[in-house]
Scaffold this active site. Sequence first.
Site, PDB file in Angstrom:
ATOM      1  N   ASP A   1       2.133   6.244   0.535  1.00  0.00           N
ATOM      2  CA  ASP A   1       2.952   5.120   0.079  1.00  0.00           C
ATOM      3  C   ASP A   1       4.455   5.410   0.191  1.00  0.00           C
ATOM      4  O   ASP A   1       5.274   4.571  -0.169  1.00  0.00           O
ATOM      5  CB  ASP A   1       2.556   4.748  -1.361  1.00  0.00           C
TER       6      ASP A   1
ATOM      7  N   GLU B   1       4.376  -2.271  -7.428  1.00  0.00           N
ATOM      8  CA  GLU B   1       5.569  -1.505  -7.823  1.00  0.00           C
ATOM      9  C   GLU B   1       6.579  -1.325  -6.697  1.00  0.00           C
ATOM     10  O   GLU B   1       7.757  -1.094  -6.946  1.00  0.00           O
ATOM     11  CB  GLU B   1       5.141  -0.118  -8.353  1.00  0.00           C
TER      12      GLU B   1
ATOM     13  N   ASP C   1       0.928   6.442  -5.309  1.00  0.00           N
ATOM     14  CA  ASP C   1       0.725   5.166  -5.998  1.00  0.00           C
ATOM     15  C   ASP C   1      -0.689   5.107  -6.569  1.00  0.00           C
ATOM     16  O   ASP C   1      -1.649   4.777  -5.874  1.00  0.00           O
ATOM     17  CB  ASP C   1       0.950   4.012  -5.006  1.00  0.00           C
TER      18      ASP C   1
ATOM     19  N   ASP D   1       0.708  -2.333 -10.328  1.00  0.00           N
ATOM     20  CA  ASP D   1       0.435  -1.838  -8.972  1.00  0.00           C
ATOM     21  C   ASP D   1       1.324  -2.516  -7.927  1.00  0.00           C
ATOM     22  O   ASP D   1       1.395  -2.053  -6.787  1.00  0.00           O
ATOM     23  CB  ASP D   1      -1.055  -2.051  -8.647  1.00  0.00           C
TER      24      ASP D   1
ATOM     25  N   LYS E   1      -5.631   1.644  -9.706  1.00  0.00           N
ATOM     26  CA  LYS E   1      -6.417   1.330  -8.503  1.00  0.00           C
ATOM     27  C   LYS E   1      -7.831   1.883  -8.637  1.00  0.00           C
ATOM     28  O   LYS E   1      -8.039   2.874  -9.340  1.00  0.00           O
ATOM     29  CB  LYS E   1      -5.755   1.998  -7.286  1.00  0.00           C
TER      30      LYS E   1
ATOM     31  N   ARG F   1       7.860  -3.426  -4.613  1.00  0.00           N
ATOM     32  CA  ARG F   1       8.915  -4.448  -4.639  1.00  0.00           C
ATOM     33  C   ARG F   1       9.921  -4.170  -5.756  1.00  0.00           C
ATOM     34  O   ARG F   1      11.077  -4.563  -5.659  1.00  0.00           O
ATOM     35  CB  ARG F   1       8.275  -5.842  -4.751  1.00  0.00           C
TER      36      ARG F   1
HETATM   37  N1  BES Z   1       0.999   0.557  -1.957  1.00  0.00           N
HETATM   38  C1  BES Z   1       0.298  -0.622  -2.232  1.00  0.00           C
HETATM   39  C2  BES Z   1      -0.005  -1.445  -0.990  1.00  0.00           C
HETATM   40  C3  BES Z   1      -1.028  -0.885  -0.034  1.00  0.00           C
HETATM   41  C4  BES Z   1      -2.373  -1.091  -0.268  1.00  0.00           C
HETATM   42  C5  BES Z   1      -0.639  -0.233   1.090  1.00  0.00           C
HETATM   43  C6  BES Z   1      -3.306  -0.614   0.637  1.00  0.00           C
HETATM   44  C7  BES Z   1      -1.569   0.229   1.998  1.00  0.00           C
HETATM   45  C8  BES Z   1      -2.897   0.034   1.765  1.00  0.00           C
HETATM   46  C9  BES Z   1       1.107  -1.528  -3.154  1.00  0.00           C
HETATM   47  O1  BES Z   1       1.911  -0.886  -4.078  1.00  0.00           O
HETATM   48  C10 BES Z   1       0.116  -2.340  -3.916  1.00  0.00           C
HETATM   49  O2  BES Z   1      -0.676  -1.771  -4.609  1.00  0.00           O
HETATM   50  N2  BES Z   1       0.180  -3.660  -3.770  1.00  0.00           N
HETATM   51  C11 BES Z   1      -0.738  -4.537  -4.408  1.00  0.00           C
HETATM   52  C12 BES Z   1       0.027  -5.759  -4.841  1.00  0.00           C
HETATM   53  C13 BES Z   1      -0.766  -6.701  -5.699  1.00  0.00           C
HETATM   54  C14 BES Z   1      -1.072  -6.066  -7.040  1.00  0.00           C
HETATM   55  C15 BES Z   1       0.034  -7.982  -5.894  1.00  0.00           C
HETATM   56  C16 BES Z   1      -1.826  -4.920  -3.399  1.00  0.00           C
HETATM   57  O3  BES Z   1      -1.512  -5.135  -2.231  1.00  0.00           O
HETATM   58  O4  BES Z   1      -2.982  -4.958  -3.789  1.00  0.00           O
HETATM   59 ZN    ZN Z   2       2.593   1.025  -3.495  1.00  0.00          ZN
HETATM   60 ZN    ZN Z   3       0.880  -0.339  -5.848  1.00  0.00          ZN
END
Ligand code: BES
Ligand code: ZN
Ligand code: ZN
Length: 499
Positions: free
Chosen positions: A287, A348, A269, A346, A276, A350
């Site tokens: 991920d 993604e 991811d 990001d 990111k 869901r």
């Molecule tokens: N895979 C990430 C979530 C994640 C972040 C897992 C850090 C473990 C450690 C997910 O896909 C993500 O990036 N989520 C975003 C959502 C936001 C953009 C609404 C997040 O949590 O920042």
């Molecule tokens: Zn992710």
């Molecule tokens: Zn993500």
Amino acid sequence: MVLNLLKKDLETLSCSTLVVFSKAAPTKDKGTARVTLPDLNKILSESFEDKSITGSKLESVFFRGKAFLDFKNILVIGLGSESLTHEDVRQVSAQAYEGLKAAGVKEAALHFDGFGGGKKHNAEFARAVSEGLTLASYIFDDLKSKKADKKDELTVHVVTENADASLKNAFNDGLTLAQCVNFSRNLGDTPGNLMTPTILAERTQEAAKGTGVKVTVWDKARIKKEKMGGLLGVSLGSDQEPRFIIMEYKGAAASKKPVVFVGKGLTFDSGGISIKPSAGMEEMKYDMCGGANVIGAVLAMARLKLKVNVVGLIPSTENMPGPSANKPGDIMAARNGKTFEVNNTDAEGRLILSDALSYASELEPQAIFDAATLTGAMVVALGNIHTGYYTRNFNLSKRVQDAANASGEWVWPMPLTDHHVKDIRGTFADFSNISSSKGAGSATAAAFLEQFVGEGIPWAHFDIAGTGWAAGNRLNYCPKKGASGAILRTFVELARSFA
Ligand code: BES
Ligand code: ZN
Ligand code: ZN
């Protein structure tokens, strides 16, 4: 590590090291520690007096050259002063493994009867001892040019005078379960260049051979044909093809509805166009741990021959910012026809889960459970101690708590309400993939997932973002840095609860 259960008297055994357990004195200033093998108390009396053995929980003291029976060395691991739980046994056994490795021991006997499980607890303690030792023995050195030397391998004999059938079965079950956890950890630790959706699917097919699990893999064309708009959309920014992995295990009559487990299989991811920050981005190879742990869980359910029908679903893709990547504002439709705006590429996980949950619902299952490294907000809320879970179904929540207690994993119930659903309403589509409010980012992600679960189907979502890897700073049978296998053991207990 080579692990076996021996029904033997310690007096008839000959190997270099004996592992025994010490109990702390009931109060700090009254009395001294004792080991749970009375014959040894005299030999160790000085160490009790000078407090080099206090019996505190997980204390580890190695005596080289302290002869007892036919053993040369003695490793004493503390049990504390309270009565033992199976989770204590798991951790104490992991500590024993660490102590033996640190001392360079090649062969050891572990005094199982020292746990004092008796008729009531012997079976669960036997399962915990094989789990604790096997989980602690996990290393990921597949990609190092110099691997751990086979000739340095440790053999542990778990020695008991009471190896009845239930104890033996429990010991073997613990071993099987821990092997499946270690398999999932290996998938998680493998870096993104060597763990693409295609490879994840192939590894699943390979591991399922001989277990009775049927694996079907859908490629990109099939995913498109099956109207999985979320999974397809996320995959567009990557050169790697997505995969949808279906695992089926039939342990009960064909008429019995399945229990479905869904896992996020995002093999890397990057965030996509909403990219990111680079610091720590390498961790996003993890991920796919929700997917990896569902794969290991279904394999365990089959190898343990649980009398339940199970389906495992793993939507798998990379999230990359390639030229065809989806862009903020893009709208797509999930398999159940509901549409969403991708306001942050990001968010993604869901999107790919929306299709998997829709498909799961079509199977009219008894229940759906999903595991995903879904939100950074989950890490903020609960750290790496508890896996937060979401369900609006009270009975299912109780079932989850019972399953976690039986597995030794820690879970915590999180709130999911209509307010969270409001926050993910879309402007130009049915839903937005990010919340319009501040805060509760893990709950609004759960609210998004809920839109793709068929009405009335009991469903619980587990956000393992905090617990999926690097849990070893608090849990001694987890790697300090690598994948933990979080929620796999609880999923196996959940499946067992439907048997
Ligand atoms: N895979 C990430 C979530 C994640 C972040 C897992 C850090 C473990 C450690 C997910 O896909 C993500 O990036 N989520 C975003 C959502 C936001 C953009 C609404 C997040 O949590 O920042
Ligand atoms: Zn992710
Ligand atoms: Zn993500």
